[in-house]
Write a protein that holds these residues in place. Structure first.
Motif, short mmCIF file in Angstrom:
data_model
loop_
_atom_site.label_atom_id
_atom_site.label_comp_id
_atom_site.label_asym_id
_atom_site.label_seq_id
_atom_site.Cartn_x
_atom_site.Cartn_y
_atom_site.Cartn_z
N TYR A 179 1.32 16.26 -7.33
CA TYR A 179 2.09 15.32 -6.51
C TYR A 179 3.04 16.03 -5.57
N PRO A 189 0.21 7.55 -7.76
CA PRO A 189 0.72 7.73 -6.39
C PRO A 189 0.38 9.12 -5.88
N GLU A 190 0.74 9.36 -4.61
CA GLU A 190 0.58 10.71 -4.05
C GLU A 190 1.92 11.39 -3.93
N ASP A 205 0.83 -1.21 0.00
CA ASP A 205 0.00 0.00 0.00
C ASP A 205 0.86 1.25 0.00
N LYS A 261 2.49 1.89 -3.31
CA LYS A 261 1.57 2.38 -4.33
C LYS A 261 1.37 3.89 -4.15
N ARG A 262 1.36 4.34 -2.90
CA ARG A 262 1.13 5.76 -2.64
C ARG A 262 2.41 6.58 -2.74
#
Lengths: 254, 283
Positions: A200, A169-170, A85, A88-89
């Motif tokens: 981003y 993503p962030e 997780d 991914k971020r």
């Protein structure tokens, strides 16, 4: 929902050890939403270790130990989240371009496919959007099914950025992304980073002080595993608090 | 007399060249003898008919078919087992005493004489598990014999996939298993298949492991299930050469030729598969 300027990532009292080596010492550093944070420092100063801690890539090294905490949006990434997780971020672009041995399209679609997107139309939309954001679309739009390994180094690196964007993503981490690129390719990568700022949070580790000055809004200076100082880029490059920072950016060592 | 460096070099090259020529001589001699004496026996009937008159006439079809079944059975059992074990050892296992024990066990397994495998198969599969002398027992015995080859080849193939591919995939939030399935295994596949086929082709020619576990002395029909016995080429060759009096040598050499050709075809297949997949590979 997202307030630029608020804290996105907070690292507190971070210590990292590789076996007996203490590579990062008591680092406390926060990264704000939608900023580009430049991290500079000589080799072995702990920049990359810090970066790899942010998306838990350090987990892959069985000799690596860590203490302290890293929080993203208030959540502890090591205790409250899965490695998948967090990765991914918080996605990462490596120093060397690492295209996967498949076509350009499949490279971009690789992440979304693994995360469950199977619809061809949707994948095509993601691919185009990501490639446009990475300033690569015009160069490759006619050969999406061609091998990614045949692109030039600069194109490969932008492909890797596009592939990273495709998983939505962030935060994007760049580990010396331009170290193997010529000045023109470097300029294109930097241009892409500026464009991505609106959406981003970006952290750029670089050996190139000038690049940090061009791209970074805030800059952190690491030395021998310690965070010497972190401040607005203008302040760091005109009136740093620490003598060591001044010595490094003026080229007296490093 | 002192030789000039140039002459020394020439002599060295000749010796080296001679050594490599010596290697191919036996291959050529074996093949030419087999072809010269065995080829006259090869015809459609020989390849497709049942043996007749106590194996002195007719064909060797049940032996060919039996060896095919055994090869197939060995692949079905040993390939998944070997690849899964290799994936675990390369991708998941930590370096500890357990892993080291497994690796030592694999090396030792490779060194066990084939007749011992035969006895082991007899004890475990035929008698203890009550499979009887059957294709199942024979395939399992051969599988255990080729397992070290497959594991070693697969481990090498997996390790040769660049670490950077794994990192690139993991950095996208892709799980480790997905990374292995979508990146590592496809890129390791040519090496794995080559190793498997080479291992199995050796097993196809083995006599000792099938001696007590599956091979029938004389069985002029095809097996109906995996619990049936079957004939097999290596054992049939042994029987023809030592157990049956007054066999036309033509038939013996013909059988040997078929066996060698079968192994050769398998090896050739390995090369084709590797070349085909490598052609698609892009690094």
């Amino acid at each position: 929902m997202v307030n630029p300027g608020t804290e996105k990532i907070v690292a507190e009292d971070l210590n990292i050890y590789y076996g007996p080596l203490h590579v990062l010492k008591n680092v406390t550093l926060s990264v704000r939403n939608h900023e580009i944070l430049g991290i500079i420092g000589p080799a072995n100063s702990g920049k990359t270790s810090f970066l790899k801690a942010l998306n838990r890539l350090n987990d892959l090294n069985p000799n690596c130990r860590m203490s302290g905490s890293i929080r993203i949006d208030g959540k502890d990434i090591n205790r409250e989240m899965d490695a998948e997780d967090i990765r991914k971020r918080v996605a990462m672009v490596f120093a060397l371009p690492l295209p996967l041995p498949m076509s350009i399209f499949d490279n971009i679609a690789y992440g979304p496919r693994r995360h469950g997107i199977k619809n061809r139309k949707e994948l095509e939309r993601i691919a185009e959007k990501s490639l446009r954001s990475a300033f690569l679309w015009d160069e490759v739009k006619d050969r999406l099914t061609g091998s990614a390994m045949k692109l030039s180094g600069g194109q490969q690196q932008r492909l890797c950025i596009a592939r990273t964007l495709a998983v939505d993503p962030e935060v994007i981490l760049y580990d010396e992304p331009c170290s193997g690129l010529d000045p023109i390719s470097t300029a294109k990568v930097e241009e892409a980073m500026f464009e991505l700022k609106a959406r981003y949070t970006q952290i750029l580790v670089t050996n190139n002080v000038k690049q940090a000055a061009r791209v970074g809004e805030r800059v952190a200076f690491f030395l021998m595993g310690e965070l010497v100082e972190a401040d607005d880029a203008k302040k760091i490059f005109t009136a740093p608090n620490d003598k060591r920072t001044e010595d490094y950016i003026t080229g007296r060592f490093g | 007399m002192k030789l000039s460096p140039k002459w020394k070099q020439r002599i060295a090259f000749s010796v080296l060249g001679l050594a490599s020529v010596v290697v191919i001589v036996p291959v050529i001699v074996i093949f030419s003898i087999l072809i010269e004496k065995g080829l006259p026996a090869i015809n459609w009937e020989f390849l497709t008919a049942m043996p007749r008159m106590g194996m002195r006439a007719g064909g060797i079809f049940p032996a060919i078919a039996g060896t095919m079944y055994l090869v197939l059975g060995t692949i079905v059992v040993a390939l998944p087992l070997g690849v899964l074990a290799a994936v675990y050892l390369v991708e998941y296992a930590r370096q500890n005493w357990m892993t080291r024990m497994i690796e030592v066990a694999i090396v030792n397994l490779a060194g066990v004489p084939s007749v011992v495998y035969g006895l082991f198969g007899l004890g475990l599969f035929v008698i203890f598990l009550k499979f009887g002398s059957s294709i199942l027992a024979g395939s399992l015995t051969l599988s255990i014999m080729v397992l070290p080859v497959i594991i070693t080849a697969s481990k090498e193939a997996l390790s040769s996939v660049p670490q950077s591919f794994r990192e690139a995939s993991l950095a996208l939030g892709v799980s480790k298993w997905q990374t292995i399935r979508c990146i590592v295994l496809p890129n390791a596949l040519p090496g794995i298949l080559t190793g498997t086929i080479l291992g199995v082709s050796r097993a196809a020619g083995e006599t000792a492991p099938i001696l007590f576990t599956v091979a029938a002395f004389y069985l002029p029909r095809l097996p109906k299930s995996v619990f049936d016995q079957c004939m097999a080429l290596p054992y049939h060759l042994y029987v023809l050469s030592t157990q049956v009096p007054n066999v036309n040598p033509k038939i013996q050499y013909g059988t040997a030729l078929v066996l060698v050709a079968l192994v050769f075809i398998l090896n050739f297949l390995a090369i084709v598969v590797r070349a085909h997949i490598r052609g698609k590979k892009q690094w």
